[in-house]
Design a protein around this motif. Structure first.
Motif, PDB file in Angstrom:
ATOM      1  N   ASN A 108       0.677  -1.650   0.067  1.00 13.85           N
ATOM      2  CA  ASN A 108      -0.454  -0.100   0.289  1.00 13.85           C
ATOM      3  C   ASN A 108       0.991   1.446  -0.020  1.00 13.85           C
ATOM      4  OD1 ASN A 108      -2.986  -0.621  -0.346  1.00 13.85           O
ATOM      5  ND2 ASN A 108      -2.544  -1.498   1.756  1.00 13.85           N
ATOM      6  N   CYS A 109       2.223   1.138   1.095  1.00 13.91           N
ATOM      7  CA  CYS A 109       2.654   2.168   0.907  1.00 13.91           C
ATOM      8  C   CYS A 109       3.215   2.320  -0.780  1.00 13.91           C
ATOM      9  CB  CYS A 109       4.026   2.381   2.169  1.00 13.91           C
ATOM     10  SG  CYS A 109       2.774   2.413   3.945  1.00 13.91           S
ATOM     11  N   THR A 110       4.062   1.752  -1.708  1.00 14.89           N
ATOM     12  CA  THR A 110       4.419   2.070  -2.123  1.00 14.89           C
ATOM     13  C   THR A 110       3.179   2.207  -3.655  1.00 14.89           C
ATOM     14  OG1 THR A 110       5.927   0.507  -2.473  1.00 14.89           O
ATOM     15  CG2 THR A 110       5.544   0.713  -4.694  1.00 14.89           C
ATOM     16  N   ALA A 111       2.132   2.332  -3.797  1.00 13.15           N
ATOM     17  CA  ALA A 111       0.871   2.255  -4.189  1.00 13.15           C
ATOM     18  C   ALA A 111       0.457   3.508  -4.176  1.00 13.15           C
ATOM     19  CB  ALA A 111      -0.546   0.953  -4.073  1.00 13.15           C
ATOM     20  N   GLU A 112       0.184   4.222  -2.554  1.00  3.89           N
ATOM     21  CA  GLU A 112       0.629   5.545  -2.534  1.00  3.89           C
ATOM     22  C   GLU A 112       1.155   6.581  -3.023  1.00  3.89           C
ATOM     23  OE1 GLU A 112      -1.832   6.733  -0.749  1.00  3.89           O
ATOM     24  OE2 GLU A 112      -3.366   5.249   0.324  1.00  3.89           O
ATOM     25  N   TRP A 113       2.716   5.822  -3.278  1.00  2.00           N
ATOM     26  CA  TRP A 113       3.885   7.291  -3.755  1.00  2.00           C
ATOM     27  C   TRP A 113       3.416   7.013  -4.692  1.00  2.00           C
ATOM     28  CZ3 TRP A 113       6.487  10.965  -1.861  1.00  2.00           C
ATOM     29  CH2 TRP A 113       7.118  10.572  -0.881  1.00  2.00           C
ATOM     30  N   LEU A 114       3.521   5.804  -5.696  1.00  2.00           N
ATOM     31  CA  LEU A 114       3.189   5.787  -7.151  1.00  2.00           C
ATOM     32  C   LEU A 114       2.216   7.166  -7.381  1.00  2.00           C
ATOM     33  CD1 LEU A 114       3.437   2.680  -7.901  1.00  2.00           C
ATOM     34  CD2 LEU A 114       5.033   4.410  -8.622  1.00  2.00           C
ATOM     35  N   ALA A 115       0.293   6.883  -6.844  1.00  8.63           N
ATOM     36  CA  ALA A 115      -0.358   8.383  -6.760  1.00  8.63           C
ATOM     37  C   ALA A 115      -0.091   9.567  -6.824  1.00  8.63           C
ATOM     38  CB  ALA A 115      -1.577   7.225  -5.985  1.00  8.63           C
ATOM     39  N   LEU A 116       0.842   9.537  -5.880  1.00 11.26           N
ATOM     40  CA  LEU A 116       0.978  10.994  -5.635  1.00 11.26           C
ATOM     41  C   LEU A 116       1.782  11.501  -6.080  1.00 11.26           C
ATOM     42  CD1 LEU A 116       1.933  13.217  -4.079  1.00 11.26           C
ATOM     43  CD2 LEU A 116       3.072  12.615  -2.465  1.00 11.26           C
ATOM     44  N   CYS A 117       2.915  10.315  -7.112  1.00 14.77           N
ATOM     45  CA  CYS A 117       4.167  11.104  -8.280  1.00 14.77           C
ATOM     46  C   CYS A 117       3.378  10.996  -9.103  1.00 14.77           C
ATOM     47  CB  CYS A 117       5.001   9.964  -8.758  1.00 14.77           C
ATOM     48  SG  CYS A 117       6.111   9.565  -7.568  1.00 14.77           S
ATOM     49  N   PHE A 118       2.309  10.620  -9.462  1.00 14.43           N
ATOM     50  CA  PHE A 118       1.163  10.670 -10.748  1.00 14.43           C
ATOM     51  C   PHE A 118       0.172  11.693 -10.837  1.00 14.43           C
ATOM     52  CE2 PHE A 118      -2.935   8.859 -12.605  1.00 14.43           C
ATOM     53  CZ  PHE A 118      -2.265   9.068 -14.135  1.00 14.43           C
ATOM     54  N   ALA A 119       0.137  12.066  -9.609  1.00 17.73           N
ATOM     55  CA  ALA A 119      -0.902  13.561  -8.633  1.00 17.73           C
ATOM     56  C   ALA A 119       0.131  14.844  -9.417  1.00 17.73           C
ATOM     57  CB  ALA A 119      -1.183  13.422  -8.266  1.00 17.73           C
ATOM     58  N   ALA A 120       1.422  14.492  -9.573  1.00 20.60           N
ATOM     59  CA  ALA A 120       2.645  15.738  -9.561  1.00 20.60           C
ATOM     60  C   ALA A 120       2.501  15.810 -11.173  1.00 20.60           C
ATOM     61  CB  ALA A 120       3.243  15.592  -8.921  1.00 20.60           C
ATOM     62  N   GLU A 121       2.925  14.040 -12.019  1.00 17.65           N
ATOM     63  CA  GLU A 121       2.756  14.760 -13.354  1.00 17.65           C
ATOM     64  C   GLU A 121       1.621  15.414 -14.030  1.00 17.65           C
ATOM     65  OE1 GLU A 121       3.482  10.438 -14.408  1.00 17.65           O
ATOM     66  OE2 GLU A 121       5.485  10.271 -13.193  1.00 17.65           O
ATOM     67  N   ILE A 122       0.575  15.066 -13.249  1.00 14.74           N
ATOM     68  CA  ILE A 122      -1.123  15.902 -14.557  1.00 14.74           C
ATOM     69  C   ILE A 122      -0.696  17.026 -13.643  1.00 14.74           C
ATOM     70  CG2 ILE A 122      -3.620  16.166 -13.503  1.00 14.74           C
ATOM     71  CD1 ILE A 122      -3.213  12.405 -12.966  1.00 14.74           C
ATOM     72  N   ALA A 123      -0.073  17.889 -12.282  1.00  9.42           N
ATOM     73  CA  ALA A 123      -0.133  18.858 -12.317  1.00  9.42           C
ATOM     74  C   ALA A 123       0.892  19.508 -12.782  1.00  9.42           C
ATOM     75  CB  ALA A 123       0.135  19.356 -10.780  1.00  9.42           C
ATOM     76  N   ARG A 124       2.332  19.143 -12.678  1.00  8.58           N
ATOM     77  CA  ARG A 124       2.856  19.674 -14.238  1.00  8.58           C
ATOM     78  C   ARG A 124       2.800  19.633 -15.762  1.00  8.58           C
ATOM     79  NH1 ARG A 124       8.913  17.037 -14.298  1.00  8.58           N
ATOM     80  NH2 ARG A 124       7.238  14.776 -15.891  1.00  8.58           N
ATOM     81  N   ALA A 125       2.150  18.647 -16.025  1.00 11.10           N
ATOM     82  CA  ALA A 125       1.614  19.068 -17.468  1.00 11.10           C
ATOM     83  C   ALA A 125       0.554  19.911 -17.177  1.00 11.10           C
ATOM     84  CB  ALA A 125       1.117  17.322 -17.589  1.00 11.10           C
ATOM     85  N   ALA A 126      -0.378  20.527 -16.742  1.00  2.87           N
ATOM     86  CA  ALA A 126      -1.689  20.935 -16.369  1.00  2.87           C
ATOM     87  C   ALA A 126      -0.504  22.775 -16.735  1.00  2.87           C
ATOM     88  CB  ALA A 126      -2.002  21.252 -15.345  1.00  2.87           C
ATOM     89  N   ALA A 127       1.035  22.517 -16.083  1.00  2.08           N
ATOM     90  CA  ALA A 127       1.961  24.387 -15.905  1.00  2.08           C
ATOM     91  C   ALA A 127       0.931  24.665 -14.497  1.00  2.08           C
ATOM     92  CB  ALA A 127       1.612  24.986 -17.240  1.00  2.08           C
ATOM     93  N   ALA A 128       0.675  24.012 -13.298  1.00  2.98           N
ATOM     94  CA  ALA A 128      -0.205  24.559 -12.399  1.00  2.98           C
ATOM     95  C   ALA A 128       0.961  26.084 -11.692  1.00  2.98           C
ATOM     96  CB  ALA A 128      -0.320  22.962 -11.410  1.00  2.98           C
ATOM     97  N   GLN A 129       0.948  26.312 -10.810  1.00  2.29           N
ATOM     98  CA  GLN A 129       1.576  27.057 -10.312  1.00  2.29           C
ATOM     99  C   GLN A 129       1.526  27.019  -8.558  1.00  2.29           C
ATOM    100  OE1 GLN A 129       4.326  29.461 -12.188  1.00  2.29           O
ATOM    101  NE2 GLN A 129       3.116  27.673 -13.285  1.00  2.29           N
ATOM    102  N   ASP A 130       0.318  26.832  -8.101  1.00  4.34           N
ATOM    103  CA  ASP A 130       0.056  26.878  -7.273  1.00  4.34           C
ATOM    104  C   ASP A 130      -0.620  25.377  -6.851  1.00  4.34           C
ATOM    105  OD1 ASP A 130      -0.147  26.787  -3.743  1.00  4.34           O
ATOM    106  OD2 ASP A 130      -1.216  28.689  -4.592  1.00  4.34           O
ATOM    107  N   VAL A 131      -0.212  24.218  -6.578  1.00  2.00           N
ATOM    108  CA  VAL A 131      -0.619  23.300  -6.099  1.00  2.00           C
ATOM    109  C   VAL A 131      -0.868  22.256  -4.571  1.00  2.00           C
ATOM    110  CG1 VAL A 131      -1.021  20.999  -6.295  1.00  2.00           C
ATOM    111  CG2 VAL A 131       0.560  22.302  -8.237  1.00  2.00           C
ATOM    112  N   LEU A 132      -2.564  21.720  -4.468  1.00  2.00           N
ATOM    113  CA  LEU A 132      -2.452  21.552  -3.460  1.00  2.00           C
ATOM    114  C   LEU A 132      -2.784  19.296  -3.327  1.00  2.00           C
ATOM    115  CD1 LEU A 132      -3.116  21.552  -0.095  1.00  2.00           C
ATOM    116  CD2 LEU A 132      -5.528  21.703  -0.491  1.00  2.00           C
ATOM    117  N   PHE A 133      -1.955  18.986  -2.847  1.00  2.00           N
ATOM    118  CA  PHE A 133      -2.234  17.473  -3.030  1.00  2.00           C
ATOM    119  C   PHE A 133      -2.190  17.297  -1.701  1.00  2.00           C
ATOM    120  CE2 PHE A 133       1.762  18.289  -5.562  1.00  2.00           C
ATOM    121  CZ  PHE A 133       1.119  17.352  -7.248  1.00  2.00           C
TER     122      PHE A 133
END
Length: 127
Positions: A41-66
Motif C-alpha cells: 500500500n505504501c508503494t501504491a500511495e507513492w506512485l499515486a502521489l507521483c502520478f498526481a504531480a505529473e498531472i499537475a506539472r503537465a497542466a503547468a500548475a503554479q500553486d498545487v494542493l495535493f
C-alpha cells in the motif's frame, strides 16, 4: 494557470502486498491506472502521489494542493518524517524531482472519507 489546483491521490494493493492500482482526481475528472505492478500500500500511495504531480506539472500548475489519506506519505512528502525504507526512497526522490518545476506545492492529509481519489478506487470494488 491561475489559482490553486487541488489534486486528490490514492493508491492501494490487493491483497497487500499484491497488485497495485492508483487514482488521481482533479477538476472533477478521475484518472485511474490499473495494475501498476506488484507492491504494498505504501508503494501504491507513492506512485499515486507521483502520478498526481505529473498531472499537475503537465497542466503547468503554479500553486498545487495535493490531498491524500496516507499520513505516512503526506508527512514524508512534506519532509517532516524521514523516509527510511530503501524501497520507498526512489519514489520520494521522483516526487521531489517532479514538483521542483511547480512554484508552490502544498500537501494535506485528510480522512479517507474526504479523499475523492479513494472514492474513485472504492467504486471499482463494490462490496
Amino acid at each position: 494557470m491561475t489559482g490553486r489546483m487541488t489534486v486528490y491521490f490514492d493508491g492501494g494493493a490487493r491483497p497487500n502486498p499484491g497488485r497495485m492500482e492508483i487514482a488521481v482526481v482533479t477538476g472533477g475528472r478521475s484518472h485511474v491506472r490499473d495494475d501498476v505492478g506488484q507492491g504494498d500500500n505504501c508503494t501504491a500511495e507513492w506512485l499515486a502521489l507521483c502520478f498526481a504531480a505529473e498531472i499537475a506539472r503537465a497542466a503547468a500548475a503554479q500553486d498545487v494542493l495535493f490531498v491524500g489519506d496516507s499520513r505516512t506519505i503526506v508527512e514524508q512528502a512534506l519532509g517532516r518524517w524521514a523516509c527510511r525504507s530503501p524501497q520507498l526512497q526512489p519514489h520520494l526522490a521522483a516526487y521531489r524531482a517532479i514538483v521542483a518545476a511547480i512554484p508552490r506545492v502544498h500537501v494535506r492529509h485528510v480522512r479517507r472519507s474526504k479523499n475523492l481519489a479513494g472514492y474513485a478506487l472504492a467504486q471499482r470494488h463494490p462490496r
